[in-house]
Structure formats: C-alpha cells, structure tokens
Design a protein around this motif. Structure first.
Motif, mmCIF file in Angstrom:
data_model
loop_
_atom_site.group_PDB
_atom_site.id
_atom_site.type_symbol
_atom_site.label_atom_id
_atom_site.label_comp_id
_atom_site.label_asym_id
_atom_site.label_seq_id
_atom_site.Cartn_x
_atom_site.Cartn_y
_atom_site.Cartn_z
ATOM 1 N N ALA A 1 0.906 -1.199 -0.090
ATOM 2 C CA ALA A 1 0.092 0.066 0.042
ATOM 3 C C ALA A 1 0.990 1.299 0.058
ATOM 4 C CB ALA A 1 -0.810 -0.091 1.324
ATOM 5 N N VAL A 2 0.755 2.088 -1.058
ATOM 6 C CA VAL A 2 1.409 3.107 -1.239
ATOM 7 C C VAL A 2 0.765 4.396 -1.612
ATOM 8 C CG1 VAL A 2 3.494 1.820 -1.921
ATOM 9 C CG2 VAL A 2 1.855 2.757 -3.639
ATOM 10 N N PRO A 3 1.275 5.926 -1.345
ATOM 11 C CA PRO A 3 0.442 6.709 -1.921
ATOM 12 C C PRO A 3 0.381 6.767 -3.248
ATOM 13 C CG PRO A 3 2.147 7.404 -0.074
ATOM 14 C CD PRO A 3 2.467 6.221 -0.463
ATOM 15 N N VAL B 1 -2.099 8.250 3.481
ATOM 16 C CA VAL B 1 -2.456 9.357 2.765
ATOM 17 C C VAL B 1 -1.683 10.627 3.154
ATOM 18 C CG1 VAL B 1 -4.481 10.659 2.465
ATOM 19 C CG2 VAL B 1 -4.539 8.215 2.556
ATOM 20 N N ALA B 2 -1.436 10.595 4.467
ATOM 21 C CA ALA B 2 -0.461 11.785 4.927
ATOM 22 C C ALA B 2 0.884 11.784 4.505
ATOM 23 C CB ALA B 2 -0.635 11.842 6.464
ATOM 24 N N VAL C 1 -9.521 0.646 0.192
ATOM 25 C CA VAL C 1 -8.923 1.711 0.765
ATOM 26 C C VAL C 1 -9.514 3.287 0.385
ATOM 27 C CG1 VAL C 1 -6.768 0.151 0.737
ATOM 28 C CG2 VAL C 1 -7.323 1.397 -1.166
ATOM 29 N N ARG C 2 -8.599 4.161 1.240
ATOM 30 C CA ARG C 2 -8.999 5.440 0.922
ATOM 31 C C ARG C 2 -8.658 6.133 -0.478
ATOM 32 N NH1 ARG C 2 -7.539 8.639 6.085
ATOM 33 N NH2 ARG C 2 -8.140 10.305 4.489
ATOM 34 N N ASP C 3 -9.172 7.275 -0.761
ATOM 35 C CA ASP C 3 -8.611 7.879 -1.834
ATOM 36 C C ASP C 3 -7.299 8.296 -1.678
ATOM 37 O OD1 ASP C 3 -10.766 7.375 -3.285
ATOM 38 O OD2 ASP C 3 -11.966 9.455 -2.788
#
Length: 281
Positions: free
Chosen positions: A172-174, A228-229, A242-244
């Motif tokens: 999981a990556v930005p 995300v941050a 997962v989130r946007d």
C-alpha cells in the motif's frame, strides 16, 4: 465420597428397604450394606440405624441424602455439559485478531443466536502472542491467530491448530508512488505483533535494500491515514477497500499471504460448545 454410594443412600431414603434398593440397583443386599458402611466411614457419621427388622436413616443420614440429591444432579448436569453428543450449552471464551472476529466469528455468532442459543461467545480482541498466553493460562478456550507465508508461526505441540482461510496482501503506497520508490521510503508496521515487520524486512532484502521502519500502529484504518498523509508505505490486504489517495500494488515473486488459524489446547476440542464452534468456523 463415591457418587455411586450417594446414589444408594438416596435410593434407601426413597424406598426405605435395603432389599428394595438392591433389587432396584441390580445388587445384592450385602453389597448395599457394605457400600453404605464405607460411606458412613468416609463421612465420619452413622447414616443408618436398626428399625425393627428393617433400617432407617439417622438424622445425619437424612441430611446427607438431601445433599446427595443436589450433588448427583450437579454431576449429571456436568456429564451432559461435557457429552459431545448432547446439545451444546455454555460460555465459550475466544481471543482473536480483529479481522478474524469480523470475518469468521461474528457470522458464527449469528448462527448460534438462531440454532444454538445455549452457547454464548465471550469475545476478546488480541494479537496472536497475547492469545497464546491466554490459552496457556486457561483464560480462553479458543484463539484465532495468524501468520504469514514469509513469517510462518511455529505452533507448539500442546495446541491443536486448524487452518481457516488465507488472503493475499499487497503493498500500500500513496497514489503515484512506484514500486521501486516504495522500498526506499519510510515504513509503517504493526505495533503489537512482529510478523508483518519480518515480512517487510524479507521483501526489502529481496529487493536489495534495508527498510526504514519509522511508524508502528495497530489499526489498519490508522495505517491508511498515515499513508495518505505521506508518512510511509505498508502492507494491507489485497481485497481491502482503501481510501482515496492509496494504491495497492500486487506483490509477486514472492506473493505474501496472511493465514488464519483456530487454535485450542490439545484435548479440549471434544467439549461440545468448542466442537460446535470449530465446526462452524
């Protein structure tokens, strides 16, 4: 006190005659007399006394006979509770990781509430090492634990272990981060269990780098917030919504799989409530 001797005393209180007790229990009159004499010696009190050509219970004998009814009923209740062929009833204490509780245990609870209302689940959320410690202390009856194919657990012989399911995990990556860039950035791992960090270090080594483990947290939702941050990358279930702002990159060569197990102390799985839940799992 031998429960079979208590049964003879109860029958004597009910029938009033050693001969009738002997006929009822398929014994000889002398055997009934001998067993009641042993019971009297065990409790240190006279239980019967002559009454003409018959016998009757002494006050101590009547009190013990009254207690014996309760004692024998409790023994029978315990036998039925432990009988694998009986309708399961009782409280089953479970320690498990959150995903297994949601995916496996809550559907079981839904079935129990309809089909087996005598079985009650007592649920505790724990990481595997905590669940094993609770099993060893006999504080829980069942543990739902996990490992990874790249960080396999060594299950001790004192446990009975049953595989439940396997799910693939992804990187999981930005959004916009490439796989090659990910290996050299900061990493987020579990704060309560070391297995995923072991997987991360194995994967990084296979890609020729040393991971910088910077952040540790237990919640997968919080892991997403950190990604995300822009605070790092992590491993997440491949099928997770997962989130946007997060991209899930498949892991191949090697693949990473989380494997879930149901574990109990050896020799306990014949207990009816546990056997039922294991079957439903």
């Amino acid at each position: 006190m031998e429960t079979r001797r208590l049964r003879l005393l109860v029958e004597l209180a009910r029938l009033g005659s050693m001969r009738e007790v002997a006929e009822e229990m398929g014994l000889t009159t002398s055997t009934v007399s001998q067993q009641l004499a042993i019971l009297a010696r065990d409790v240190g009190a006279a239980l019967i006394e002559p009454d003409g050509r018959r016998v009757r219970l002494t006050p101590a004998g009547r009190r013990l006979a009254e207690h014996s009814v309760t004692i024998l009923a409790a023994v029978e209740a315990a036998r039925l509770d432990l009988d694998p062929g009986a309708e399961p009833t009782g409280s089953l204490r479970v320690a498990g990781f959150a995903t297994a509780i949601r995916r496996s245990l809550l559907p079981v609870q839904a079935l129990l509430s309809v089909r087996h209302q005598g079985v009650r689940l007592l649920i505790n959320e724990h990481e595997p090492y905590e669940a094993f410690a609770l099993l060893d202390k006999d504080a829980v009856d069942l543990a739902l634990v996990y490992d990874y194919n790249l960080a396999p657990a060594a299950f001790e012989s004192r446990y009975e272990t049953r595989p439940l399911w396997t799910v693939p995990w992804s990187l999981a990556v930005p959004t916009g981060t490439t796989r090659s860039d990910a290996w050299g950035t900061d990493w987020i791992v579990n704060s309560r269990h070391t297995a995923d960090e072991e997987v991360v270090r194995t994967l990084a080594a296979m890609n020729g780098c040393e991971p910088r483990v910077v952040h540790r947290c237990d919640s997968l939702e919080l892991v997403q917030d950190l990604i995300v941050a822009g605070l790092g990358v992590a491993l997440l279930p491949a099928a997770m919504s997962v989130r946007d702002g997060i991209a899930l990159l498949p892991l191949t060569e090697p693949e990473v799989h989380l494997r879930a197990y149901a574990v109990n102390r050896r020799g306990r799985s014949s207990w009816a409530p546990l056997a039922l839940v294991l079957d439903l799992l």
